[in-house]
Every structure is written in structure tokens, then in C-alpha cells.
Design an enzyme around this catalytic site. Structure first.
Site, PDB file in Angstrom:
ATOM      1  CG  ASP A 188      -0.240  -0.110   2.524  1.00  0.00           C
ATOM      2  OD1 ASP A 188       0.744  -0.852   2.616  1.00  0.00           O
ATOM      3  OD2 ASP A 188      -0.661   0.566   3.497  1.00  0.00           O
ATOM      4  CD  GLU A 214       3.329  -0.846   7.483  1.00  0.00           C
ATOM      5  OE1 GLU A 214       3.531  -0.687   8.700  1.00  0.00           O
ATOM      6  OE2 GLU A 214       3.458   0.080   6.653  1.00  0.00           O
TER       7      GLU A 214
END
Length: 421
Positions: free
Chosen positions: A107, A165
Site C-alpha cells: 500500500d 500496512e
């Protein structure tokens, strides 16, 4: 066609095998494609499609849609054990093949990129400002190489491509979905490209590498009124100011100086006009620590301080407290294992940095709570190229030479952990 690196770059990769060095231009291309299409946590649709397309193209078994956008790929080693068993022992049972997992996060962050580069983010207000595009690329390169060289190891590699994350956290949902099972993972490794270390270094240590991350939000409920008549009010700003000062005493006077901890109030909102005493004040902040024994302590102490100060002023409060990520704690044996492998890739002993802790948090910590493992930093800063901005900065970028180094370290870890002997 994959071409070789220019000599100037090859010199930086002198301990990286030629077959991985030759992947470097492709690694750069993949990384830049990912960098241009950043996506926030649990929204990594394009990223997942890119990964799945590559895995399918290479013929690597994989499963998509885990914890929404996560992917797990399975690579079975084809090496066989030859222990020189005497005649008549052919039926002796071989040990159960081991399973090593490699984790990479996918991400990006809600940051507007300021880099003027051809591969800058094409998604307004979103940017890969922490190197996760590099992590995904290194994992892809590792998967490609291992699949092509399955004869070099015996056992199973699980490549875990994890969403979210940065927040709200994709590791725990992936674990709950069973990514460490069927087959059961024996150990896990992962890396973080790290602009706090120069290119050509590796930060690896046993024990706590990154801190627990806890978050608190508090609303002070006072009584508003005219700025010229404070005796008729309960000033939420004064109460909040005293709370903020008092919170700093937790680390200063309640935590052993040998331990490390942080209490930070990063946000405070109150008031609407210069001559109005605010009836409410809202603050939020974070707590960080390495020692798991502190779990629950800061929540209790913060509420004690807030409650006591509010009571003394006649105010009330509403407190929300979240334990976001636990400390990222490396298994001692796996940390030594990674260090021994990294020494084969990094040219000088000084390139291994054992004191590399940070109060940053990571949800790799959840994986490390489940199985022995090691998370380590791969130096990626190069000030001479202007590639030294810190993580989460709108001009963050890293030296892409680190990509092949990361693949080399991962591949050597697999070959050593899943060796035939």
C-alpha cells in the site's frame, strides 16, 4: 529482452550473482510501474492485478483476494536430498520439507508527490512515500528467480503480498485468513527499504527492531463562555494544556530510563474565536515502546492523568484508546541467520548495522508473534543522487540499486534455509 546493467551500476552489485544482476532493469521497470499507480490500504486493486498477472505469466501458483486485496504465491522447490544412505535404507523417511514465508507490503500513503520524475504518481494525493513499491518489486523478482531455479532448494516458499500496512493493518486479517497454514510456515522474513541507512548496508538485530504503536483520542468537556468572564466557565483549553504537560511525565517518571518509550500529542483542536472560552478541546496522539511488558500500562496511566486533571477542574472527558500494532520483535536465531546471509551480499562488515532500532511501527509484528522470523532494513539512501529524503516525505525516493540487492538476500535466505542438508 532483459539487458545487462551499465558498468557503473554493476560495480555496486559486485556480490550479486549475474543472473540476478541481469534482472535489475526489469526490477526498475516494475517498480516504476507500481510507483505510478499507488493505492491506499485495502484498495490495492491495480497493484494486486499487476502482481497476479506476473505470477500467472510465470506459471506460479497463487491465490488472490485474501484479506480483500492480498495475494499468496506458492513456489515448491524441486531439489532432492542426497545424504548418501547405505544400501537397504532406501525406504527411510525423509524429514518433512520446511516452509519459509517472505512478506512484502503493497500500500501507499495519502501524500501528494512532489518529485519531478517520469514515473511520479498518477493518482492525485496518493504516493508511494515509504518504499512499498520497492518491497513488492523485490518480492516479485524473488518469486521469478526462485521459480526459474527451483532445483536450488528443497521445500516450499510462500510469497505473501500484504495490503494495508500503513493503516488500518493487513497482516492480522491475512493471518486470520490462514496464510501461515496449509502448509504451515516454519519461519518468515521481510525487509524494509530504509533511507535512514545508506545504500550497501543492512540493518538487522535480534529482539525489538520497531516499536509498538498505540493511538489515543480524547475530548475534554468543559463549559464555554465569554473570554472576559472566565469564572463562569470550565476552560477546556486550560485543562487540555495541563493534560499535555502532565502526559510527558509518564516517560520521564514512570518508565525505567533503560527502556525506551514515547508519548506524543500530535493534534489539538479547540475554540472558535479569540474572545470565547471553548467548551470542548480535542486532542490525539501516539504511544511507542519496545518492551512488550508495557502493554496496557500506558492506556491505564494516560487515563489516570486525564481523569485526575479533569476532576480537579470540574471537567469531564471522553477517551478512546487503540492498540494498533505490537512491537516488531525478531527471533534471535532468525536474526543471526539473516545477518549471516547479508554478510555474503554486503561488501564490508561495517555494512551490517546492528543498532538500527526505530520508534516507527510495523504490522509485520503480527507475523513475528505467530512464527519465528526476522524483519530487517535494507539501506537505500544515496545523497549524491538526491535520494535521501525521509520516509513519508513528499519527495521520498530511493536508490533502485537496492532492488537487486534485496532479491539476492531473499534468494540466498531461501537457498540456505531450504538447503538439502
Amino acid at each position: 529482452m532483459i539487458s545487462t546493467l551499465p558498468n557503473s551500476t554493476s560495480a555496486d552489485l559486485s556480490r550479486v550473482r549475474l543472473s540476478i544482476r541481469s534482472l535489475q532493469p526489469q526490477l526498475v521497470e516494475w517498480r516504476r510501474q507500481l510507483h505510478q499507480k499507488p493505492e491506499l490500504g485495502f484498495q490495492e486493486k491495480l497493484t494486486s492485478e499487476f502482481i497476479a498477472q506476473k505470477l500467472q505469466e510465470w506459471g506460479i501458483e497463487h491465490q488472490t483476494g485474501i484479506a480483500q486485496t492480498g495475494i499468496v504465491a506458492i513456489i515448491e522447490g524441486q531439489g532432492t536430498e542426497d545424504k548418501g544412505l547405505p544400501m537397504g535404507n532406501e525406504s527411510s523417511q525423509s524429514p518433512t520439507p520446511k516452509v519459509l514465508a517472505i512478506r512484502a507490503d503493497m500500500d501507499a500513503l495519502p501524500i501528494q508527490e512532489l518529485n519531478e520524475v517520469p514515473y511520479r504518481s498518477q493518482h492525485d494525493g496518493i504516493m508511494h512515500a515509504c518504499g512499498h513499491d520497492g518491497h513488492t518489486t523485490i518480492a516479485l523478482g524473488t518469486a521469478y528467480y526462485l521459480h526459474k531455479h527451483r532445483e536450488s532448494f528443497a521445500g516450499t516458499v510462500k510469497m505473501i503480498f500484504q495490503p494495508a500496512e500503513e493503516s488500518p493493518g493487513g497482516a492480522k486479517p491475512m493471518i486470520d485468513a490462514g496464510v501461515l497454514k496449509n502448509p504451515d510456515v516454519d519461519a518468515i522474513i521481510g525487509l524494509h527499504l530504509w533511507n535512514n541507512l545508506p545504500l550497501g548496508t543492512v540493518g538487522v538485530r535480534a529482539g525489538a527492531l520497531m516499536a509498538a504503536t498505540e493511538i489515543f483520542q480524547c475530548t475534554i468537556l468543559g463549559k464555554g463562555g465569554h473570554g472576559a468572564m472566565p469564572h463562569q466557565t470550565v476552560d477546556s483549553v486550560v485543562v487540555a494544556a495541563q493534560i499535555i504537560n502532565a502526559l510527558q511525565t509518564i516517560v520521564a517518571r514512570n518508565v525505567n530510563p533503560i527502556d525506551s518509550a514515547v508519548v506524543t500529542v500530535g493534534e489539538l483542536h479547540a475554540g472558535t474565536k479569540w474572545n470565547v472560552i471553548a467548551d470542548t478541546a480535542k486532542m490525539s496522539g501516539t504511544v511507542r515502546y519496545f518492551n512488550p511488558a508495557f502493554e496496557g500500562f500506558f492506556k491505564q496511566r494516560i487515563e489516570q492523568i486525564i481523569a485526575g486533571i479533569c476532576q480537579s477542574h470540574g471537567a469531564s472527558y471522553d477517551l478512546e484508546y487503540y492498540s494498533h500494532y505490537p512491537p516488531t520483535i525478531n527471533d534471535a536465531g532468525m536474526a543471526e541467520f539473516v545477518r549471516s546471509v547479508a554478510e555474503q551480499v554486503i561488501e564490508t562488515p561495517a555494512g551490517i548495522v546492528p543498532e538500527c532500532q526505530t520508534m516507527g511501527g510495523e504490522d509485520m509484528s503480527f507475523f513475528l508473534q505467530e512464527v519465528p522470523g526476522c524483519y530487517f532494513f535494507l539501506g537505500s539512501a544515496n545523497p549524491e543522487k538526491g535520494l535521501a529524503y525521509p520516509h513519508h516525505h513528499p519527495r521520498f525516493d530511493f536508490d533502485e540499486t537496492a532492488l537487486a540487492m534485496g532479491v539476492e538476500i531473499f534468494v540466498r535466505c531461501v537457498e540456505k534455509f531450504l538447503s538439502f542438508t
